[in-house]
Design a protein around this motif. Structure first.
Motif, PDB file in Angstrom:
ATOM      1  N   THR A  21       0.823  -1.211   0.000  1.00  0.00           N
ATOM      2  CA  THR A  21       0.000   0.000   0.000  1.00  0.00           C
ATOM      3  C   THR A  21       0.853   1.255   0.000  1.00  0.00           C
ATOM      4  N   THR A  68      -8.992  -4.243  -3.319  1.00  0.00           N
ATOM      5  CA  THR A  68      -9.623  -2.941  -3.063  1.00  0.00           C
ATOM      6  C   THR A  68      -8.628  -1.986  -2.427  1.00  0.00           C
ATOM      7  N   GLY A  69      -7.856  -2.498  -1.448  1.00  0.00           N
ATOM      8  CA  GLY A  69      -6.846  -1.661  -0.796  1.00  0.00           C
ATOM      9  C   GLY A  69      -5.818  -1.146  -1.785  1.00  0.00           C
ATOM     10  N   VAL A  99      -7.497   1.653  -3.810  1.00  0.00           N
ATOM     11  CA  VAL A  99      -7.646   2.861  -2.988  1.00  0.00           C
ATOM     12  C   VAL A  99      -6.290   3.538  -2.798  1.00  0.00           C
ATOM     13  N   ALA A 100      -5.248   2.724  -2.542  1.00  0.00           N
ATOM     14  CA  ALA A 100      -3.897   3.277  -2.405  1.00  0.00           C
ATOM     15  C   ALA A 100      -3.465   3.960  -3.699  1.00  0.00           C
ATOM     16  N   THR A 139      -7.358   2.308   4.359  1.00  0.00           N
ATOM     17  CA  THR A 139      -6.958   0.965   3.924  1.00  0.00           C
ATOM     18  C   THR A 139      -6.354   0.131   5.047  1.00  0.00           C
ATOM     19  N   ILE A 187      -8.704  -2.439   6.462  1.00  0.00           N
ATOM     20  CA  ILE A 187      -9.033  -3.365   5.371  1.00  0.00           C
ATOM     21  C   ILE A 187      -7.929  -4.387   5.183  1.00  0.00           C
ATOM     22  N   TYR A 216     -17.017   2.622   0.119  1.00  0.00           N
ATOM     23  CA  TYR A 216     -16.285   3.424  -0.858  1.00  0.00           C
ATOM     24  C   TYR A 216     -17.152   3.999  -1.987  1.00  0.00           C
TER      25      TYR A 216
END
Length: 321
Positions: free
Chosen positions: A170, A224-225, A228-229, A266, A269, A306
Motif C-alpha cells: 500500500t 480494493t486496498g 484505494v492506495a 486501507t 481493510i 467506498y
C-alpha cells in the motif's frame, strides 16, 4: 487601506489557513486557535471596511471552518473517533472520486494486460512473479494441491507477515505518488499485471474456480486496498502537477492532507484481509458456498464504504449548505 492591498498582504496567510480546515492529522489545536484569532481579526477589519465585498464572505467562511474544527477537537470522544471514520474519511474519498475511478480503470487495464500477456507467452508470468514462485506453484498443481502456498507457516506467522506485506504494498503504491501521479500509475501497472498473470496461470490449468475462491476470499479486500492506495497516490501526485491557484508546494500539501485520510482507510481493510488469508484461506478444501458468501460480503462492504457512504455524506453536506 485599499481592498486590493489588504488582500495582497494577507492572501498567503489565508491560503495556509485553508489547508488547516478539516485537517486533524498535521495541524495541532494550538495552531488552529492561533489561526482562528488572526482570521477573526482580519474578518472584523473587512466587515468594517468592505462589508459587501466577496473577501468578507470568504473570511467569514474560513473563520467558521476553523471554529468548527476547534470545537470538535475540544470535545474529542469516541463519537468524534466514529465520526472521523464514518463522515470525514468518506467525504475525503468522495473528494478523490476521480482519482479513485482512474485507479480502478488502470488496475483493470493492467490486470487484463497481465492475463493476455500470459496467454501470448507462457513465460511472461516468470518475468513477473519469478521462477521460484512459478515452479513452486506448478509443482503444487501437479500434486493436486494448487493452493498449497496458503497453507505454509503457522496461522499467526502468516497473519503477521501478510499484514506487514500488505501495508508495504500500500505505502509503495501511495509513496510513488511523490514522483507525480505517473509514479502511482506505475505502481498500479506492476500490481495489476502481477494479479492478471497469476490468475491466468490457473485458468490455463483449468483451475479458475479453485483460484478464484481461494484468492478472492481475502483478495476482495486486498485488491480494493491496492486500488484505494492507487487513488490516494494519484491524488498526491496531482498536487505537484496541477497546482491551480496555489503555489506548487501549497497544492502538494493540500493533496497530501486529503490523500492521507484516504490511505488511512486501507489500514483496517488490509488487517482484515491478512486475518482472512492467514487463518482461513489455507483451508482450500472447505465448502465453496461459505467462501463465496465471504467474498460477496466483502464486496458489499467495499461498495457500501467506498461508493454509497461517500455519496451519502456529500449529499448531507450539500443539504446543510
Amino acid at each position: 487601506m485599499q481592498e486590493a492591498v489588504f488582500i495582497r498582504r494577507n492572501i498567503d496567510k489565508w491560503k495556509k489557513m485553508e489547508i488547516m480546515v478539516g485537517d486533524k492529522l498535521f495541524t495541532t489545536p494550538d495552531d488552529m486557535v492561533a489561526a482562528y484569532n488572526e482570521i477573526t481579526s482580519d474578518l472584523a477589519f473587512a466587515q468594517t471596511q468592505y462589508p459587501s465585498s466577496p473577501v468578507t464572505s470568504y473570511l467569514n467562511s474560513l473563520a467558521l471552518g476553523l471554529h468548527r474544527d476547534i470545537y470538535r477537537q475540544k470535545h474529542y470522544s469516541f463519537a468524534s473517533f466514529l465520526r472521523f471514520w464514518t463522515h470525514e474519511i468518506p467525504l475525503s474519498v468522495y473528494g478523490a472520486r476521480r482519482e479513485m475511478i482512474t485507479s480502478l480503470v488502470l488496475f483493470v487495464v493492467f490486470f487484463l494486460v497481465g492475463m493476455f500477456s500470459y496467454f501470448g507467452d507462457n513465460d511472461f508470468v516468470r518475468a513477473i512473479l519469478g521462477d521460484s514462485y512459478v515452479n513452486m506453484t506448478l509443482y503444487n498443481i501437479e500434486r493436486g494441491q494448487p493452493m498449497a502456498v496458503y497453507g505454509t507457516g503457522t496461522q499467526v506467522e502468516s497473519f503477521l507477515g501478510i499484514t506487514l506485506n500488505n501495508i508495504w504494498v500500500t505505502m509503495k503504491i501511495y509513496g510513488l505518488g511523490l514522483f507525480t501521479s505517473f509514479g502511482a500509475g506505475y505502481g498500479l501497472m506492476i500490481d495489476g499485471t502481477m494479479v492478471g498473470a497469476f490468475l491466468a496461470l490457473f485458468i490455463d490449468h483449468n483451475l479458475f474456480k479453485e483460484a478464484f475462491l481461494a484468492v478472492m476470499l481475502h483478495g476482495t479486500l486486498e485488491i480494493t486496498g491496492m486500488i484505494v492506495a492507487g487513488g490516494a497516490g494519484l491524488l498526491l501526485g496531482n498536487g505537484w502537477l496541477f497546482p491551480g491557484t496555489h503555489t506548487r508546494l501549497e497544492s502538494f500539501m493540500i493533496s497530501a492532507r486529503r490523500s492521507m485520510k484516504v490511505i488511512l482507510s486501507t489500514v483496517p481493510i488490509f488487517i482484515i484481509a491478512a486475518f482472512i488469508e492467514g487463518f482461513f484461506t489455507r483451508f482450500t478444501d472447505s465448502g465453496d458456498w461459505w467462501r463465496l458468501a465471504v467474498i460477496l460480503l466483502s464486496f458489499a462492504f467495499v461498495m457500501f464504504y467506498y461508493v454509497y457512504l461517500p455519496i451519502k455524506r456529500h449529499r448531507e453536506e450539500e443539504g446543510r449548505g
